[in-house]
Scaffold this active site. Structure first.
Site, PDB file in Angstrom:
ATOM      1  N   LYS A  36       0.925  -0.888  -0.158  1.00 51.22           N
ATOM      2  CA  LYS A  36       0.218  -0.216   0.051  1.00 51.22           C
ATOM      3  C   LYS A  36       0.903   1.232  -0.222  1.00 51.22           C
ATOM      4  CE  LYS A  36      -3.824  -0.020   2.949  1.00 51.22           C
ATOM      5  NZ  LYS A  36      -4.606  -0.649   4.004  1.00 51.22           N
ATOM      6  N   THR A  86     -10.805  -0.413  13.076  1.00 49.18           N
ATOM      7  CA  THR A  86     -11.490  -0.774  14.741  1.00 49.18           C
ATOM      8  C   THR A  86     -12.062  -1.768  13.989  1.00 49.18           C
ATOM      9  OG1 THR A  86     -12.794   1.234  14.743  1.00 49.18           O
ATOM     10  CG2 THR A  86     -10.298   0.982  16.235  1.00 49.18           C
ATOM     11  N   GLU A 151     -14.088  11.463  13.108  1.00 49.40           N
ATOM     12  CA  GLU A 151     -14.130  11.871  11.545  1.00 49.40           C
ATOM     13  C   GLU A 151     -15.349  11.016  10.711  1.00 49.40           C
ATOM     14  OE1 GLU A 151     -13.555  13.148   8.318  1.00 49.40           O
ATOM     15  OE2 GLU A 151     -11.705  13.125   9.472  1.00 49.40           O
ATOM     16  N   GLU A 155     -17.505   6.698   2.445  1.00 48.84           N
ATOM     17  CA  GLU A 155     -16.665   6.713   1.129  1.00 48.84           C
ATOM     18  C   GLU A 155     -17.581   7.375  -0.046  1.00 48.84           C
ATOM     19  OE1 GLU A 155     -16.000   2.216   1.663  1.00 48.84           O
ATOM     20  OE2 GLU A 155     -15.238   2.514   3.475  1.00 48.84           O
ATOM     21  N   PHE A 266     -31.446   9.444   3.896  1.00 49.45           N
ATOM     22  CA  PHE A 266     -31.667   8.066   4.566  1.00 49.45           C
ATOM     23  C   PHE A 266     -32.807   7.417   4.813  1.00 49.45           C
ATOM     24  CE2 PHE A 266     -27.548   6.659   5.463  1.00 49.45           C
ATOM     25  CZ  PHE A 266     -26.099   7.412   5.107  1.00 49.45           C
ATOM     26  N   GLY A 270     -34.254  -0.948   0.812  1.00 53.17           N
ATOM     27  CA  GLY A 270     -33.885  -1.489  -0.373  1.00 53.17           C
ATOM     28  C   GLY A 270     -33.557  -2.256   1.076  1.00 53.17           C
ATOM     29  N   CYS A 277     -18.517   0.624   8.709  1.00 54.85           N
ATOM     30  CA  CYS A 277     -18.646   1.461   9.884  1.00 54.85           C
ATOM     31  C   CYS A 277     -20.332   1.243  10.428  1.00 54.85           C
ATOM     32  CB  CYS A 277     -18.955   2.280   9.073  1.00 54.85           C
ATOM     33  SG  CYS A 277     -17.073   3.324   8.459  1.00 54.85           S
ATOM     34  N   LYS A 280     -20.751  -2.537  12.425  1.00 57.57           N
ATOM     35  CA  LYS A 280     -19.694  -2.757  12.925  1.00 57.57           C
ATOM     36  C   LYS A 280     -19.941  -1.853  14.482  1.00 57.57           C
ATOM     37  CE  LYS A 280     -15.643   0.049  12.693  1.00 57.57           C
ATOM     38  NZ  LYS A 280     -15.285   1.045  13.280  1.00 57.57           N
TER      39      LYS A 280
HETATM   40  C1  UDX Z   1     -20.860   6.032   7.431  1.00 60.17           C
HETATM   41  C2  UDX Z   1     -21.603   7.368   7.584  1.00 60.17           C
HETATM   42  O1  UDX Z   1     -22.313   7.359   6.729  1.00 60.17           O
HETATM   43  C3  UDX Z   1     -20.593   8.271   7.572  1.00 60.17           C
HETATM   44  O2  UDX Z   1     -20.893   8.861   8.225  1.00 60.17           O
HETATM   45  C4  UDX Z   1     -19.172   7.967   8.127  1.00 60.17           C
HETATM   46  O3  UDX Z   1     -18.233   8.119   8.940  1.00 60.17           O
HETATM   47  C5  UDX Z   1     -19.334   6.418   8.253  1.00 60.17           C
HETATM   48  O4  UDX Z   1     -19.991   5.222   7.509  1.00 60.17           O
HETATM   49  P1  UDX Z   1     -20.692   4.751   4.589  1.00 60.17           P
HETATM   50  O5  UDX Z   1     -20.075   3.632   5.316  1.00 60.17           O
HETATM   51  O6  UDX Z   1     -18.889   5.298   3.734  1.00 60.17           O
HETATM   52  O7  UDX Z   1     -20.204   6.175   5.766  1.00 60.17           O
HETATM   53  O8  UDX Z   1     -21.643   4.667   3.982  1.00 60.17           O
HETATM   54  P2  UDX Z   1     -23.533   5.585   4.224  1.00 60.17           P
HETATM   55  O9  UDX Z   1     -23.592   6.607   2.803  1.00 60.17           O
HETATM   56  O10 UDX Z   1     -23.537   6.034   5.140  1.00 60.17           O
HETATM   57  O11 UDX Z   1     -24.316   4.194   3.982  1.00 60.17           O
HETATM   58  C6  UDX Z   1     -24.106   3.119   4.375  1.00 60.17           C
HETATM   59  C7  UDX Z   1     -25.211   1.919   4.106  1.00 60.17           C
HETATM   60  O12 UDX Z   1     -26.430   2.299   3.968  1.00 60.17           O
HETATM   61  C8  UDX Z   1     -24.810   1.696   2.651  1.00 60.17           C
HETATM   62  O13 UDX Z   1     -24.925   0.579   2.507  1.00 60.17           O
HETATM   63  C9  UDX Z   1     -25.941   2.304   1.925  1.00 60.17           C
HETATM   64  O14 UDX Z   1     -26.539   1.793   0.611  1.00 60.17           O
HETATM   65  C10 UDX Z   1     -26.769   2.106   2.781  1.00 60.17           C
HETATM   66  N1  UDX Z   1     -28.573   2.983   2.968  1.00 60.17           N
HETATM   67  C11 UDX Z   1     -27.928   4.666   2.994  1.00 60.17           C
HETATM   68  C12 UDX Z   1     -29.240   2.619   2.841  1.00 60.17           C
HETATM   69  O15 UDX Z   1     -30.115   1.618   2.735  1.00 60.17           O
HETATM   70  N2  UDX Z   1     -30.644   3.485   2.437  1.00 60.17           N
HETATM   71  C13 UDX Z   1     -30.149   4.971   3.440  1.00 60.17           C
HETATM   72  O16 UDX Z   1     -30.831   5.573   2.461  1.00 60.17           O
HETATM   73  C14 UDX Z   1     -28.840   5.099   3.072  1.00 60.17           C
END
Ligand code: UDX
Length: 449
Positions: A36, A86, A151, A155, A266, A270, A277, A280
């Site tokens: 990496k 983590t 943070e 992603e 949010f 689905g 994140c 876990k």
């Molecule tokens: C998340 C948090 O949003 C972020 O603030 C934190 O720092 C890390 O964890 P991330 O894991 O990148 O970020 O993805 P996120 O956009 O939150 O989506 C998480 C999951 O939820 C995805 O699998 C997404 O498909 C799902 N999701 C999201 C839904 O099923 N429905 C929604 O309305 C939104």
């Protein structure tokens, strides 16, 4: 300009390191994975993240951003960010802190014995409440101060979320001198972000700064992710009820979302949440409050997790029902492997889980994804991955859209129709236009609509 080290160069650390260099700081990223580090040093991203490639190569070329496997290269930094993973423990629900402990031990070993000024250890990793206080004791021996600076990056939007965050949180030590020094150093690092003057931004707005204690800062992160997970499972529970009653969860979400106390974000029903994140973090949070002697407080997160897992089996059942009660012997095209679009991350991905459940039930499953191919080859090699949509859907008995990449949302059903054996589509992300698929002769099946 501040001399900075970032320990851990995964999705979080590598983006943070490059973003700090973009702000003009002198940055070294440390990771124990030599491969990496080699890639990053050449300005090549080891994972897919929009806008990261350009940011990385620009800052490596400028000489402000270096990477190393040697902790000694971090020794003279004024601020050390901890951005290691983590993950969930192999033997339970709690967070595994082995990378945090290894990283901080290695850092401790190279810090000067008698520093002229105190350096700052700024934790960014998501940790169980109480971790910062424990690490502060460890670093006190070398006169270094610990702060927690969680943070919130998503992603797919990691660069923007780092350079234009919606808030910055400082968890500072109780002693006032240490707190003042830590705050001053973090202000120096984040000055442009706080003032809103982030690079090439013409429309400056200040970023809110929340200054608090260790425990609150650690809790802010897990509380935020627990709330987001709860919102998703709430709407997925509504989707189950819509399926049982003929309601439409997309319309329901729109209608409740007009209430700005609820909000529209949010609430996409689905196959549920996945990734490195949310799943876990809600489990680690429950494990931690158990340890704190509050075994019932987060019981609802157990249900949030259960609702989420159930959406995966519901998608499998919907496919089975559409194919005459059984998927055995059927060919199923799975569109999407990443846990969400614009990422190649398949950690705890609903798509990968569902593909495996279908395969284990006797189906022939062909998975495709615009970006996650190399990651699937490495971490889910048991799945049959194909590079194109055409290869996935050829002679399929059903098509399942499990990650809402724009390539799949925009797919023209009339071009898919002649390629498949049976016109069945399961829209696991409620992201397709139902009528278009029906017009092309497909039986259209969604999650709660
Ligand atoms: C998340 C948090 O949003 C972020 O603030 C934190 O720092 C890390 O964890 P991330 O894991 O990148 O970020 O993805 P996120 O956009 O939150 O989506 C998480 C999951 O939820 C995805 O699998 C997404 O498909 C799902 N999701 C999201 C839904 O099923 N429905 C929604 O309305 C939104």
């Amino acid at each position: 300009m501040t001399k900075i080290s970032v320990i851990g160069c995964g999705y979080l650390g590598a983006v943070h390191a490059a973003s700090m260099a973009e702000l003009g700081h002198d940055v070294v990223g440390i990771d124990t994975d030599a491969n990496k580090v080699e890639l990053l040093s050449q300005g090549k991203a080891p994972f897919y993240e929009p806008a990261f490639d350009a940011l990385l190569s620009r800052n490596v070329d400028s000489g402000r951003l270096k990477f190393s496997t040697n902790f000694a290269d971090a020794a003279d930094a004024a601020v050390h960010f901890i951005g290691v993973g983590t993950p969930q423990r192999a033997d339970g629900n709690g967070a595994d802190l082995k990378y945090v402990d290894a990283a901080t031990d290695s850092l401790l070993a190279v810090l000067p014995e008698q520093p002229t000024t105190a350096s700052l250890i700024a934790g960014k990793s998501t940790v169980p409440v109480g971790t910062a206080a424990r690490l502060a004791e460890k670093f006190a021996a070398k006169g270094a101060i610990v702060a927690w600076n969680p943070e919130f990056l998503r992603e797919g939007f990691a660069v923007d979320d780092t350079l234009r965050p919606d808030r910055i949180v400082y968890g500072l030590p109780a002693d006032t001198d240490g707190a003042a020094r830590a705050e001053a150093l973090l202000d120096e690092v984040y000055g442009q972000i706080l003032s809103g003057e982030t690079y090439n931004d013409t429309d400056w707005t200040e970023t809110p700064k929340v200054v608090t204690d260790y425990a609150t800062a650690e809790l802010v992160k897990v509380a935020a992710n627990s709330f987001l997970a709860t919102k998703i499972s709430f709407i997925n529970a509504m989707a189950e009820i819509c399926d049982a009653t003929g309601g439409n969860v997309t319309t329901l979400a729109e209608a409740i979302g007009y209430d700005d106390r609820i909000g529209k974000k949010f609430l996409r029903a689905g196959v549920g949440f996945g990734g490195g994140c949310l799943p876990k973090d809600i489990r680690a949070f429950q494990a931690r409050v158990d340890e704190l002697g509050l075994p019932r407080t987060l019981d609802f997160l157990h249900d949030v997790d259960a609702v989420n897992q159930r959406q995966r089996s519901r998608a499998v059942s919907k496919l089975a029902d559409a194919l005459g009660g059984d998927v055995a012997g059927k060919t199923i095209a799975v569109l999407g492997a990443a846990f969400k679009p614009d990422s190649d991350d398949i950690r705890d991905s609903p798509a990968v889980d569902i593909a495996r459940q279908l395969r284990d039930a006797g189906a022939t499953v062909r998975v495709t994804d615009p970006k996650a191919g190399p990651v699937v080859a490495r971490f889910a090699a048991d799945l049959d991955f194909v590079d194109t949509i055409e290869a996935a859907v050829a002679d399929a008995d059903a098509v399942a859209v499990l990650t809402e990449w724009s390539d799949y949302r925009d797919l023209d059903p009339s071009t898919v129709a002649p390629q498949v054996r049976r016109r069945v589509v399961v829209d696991g992300r409620n992201c397709l236009a139902p009528q278009r698929w029906r017009d092309a002769g497909f039986e259209y099946i969604a999650m709660g609509r």
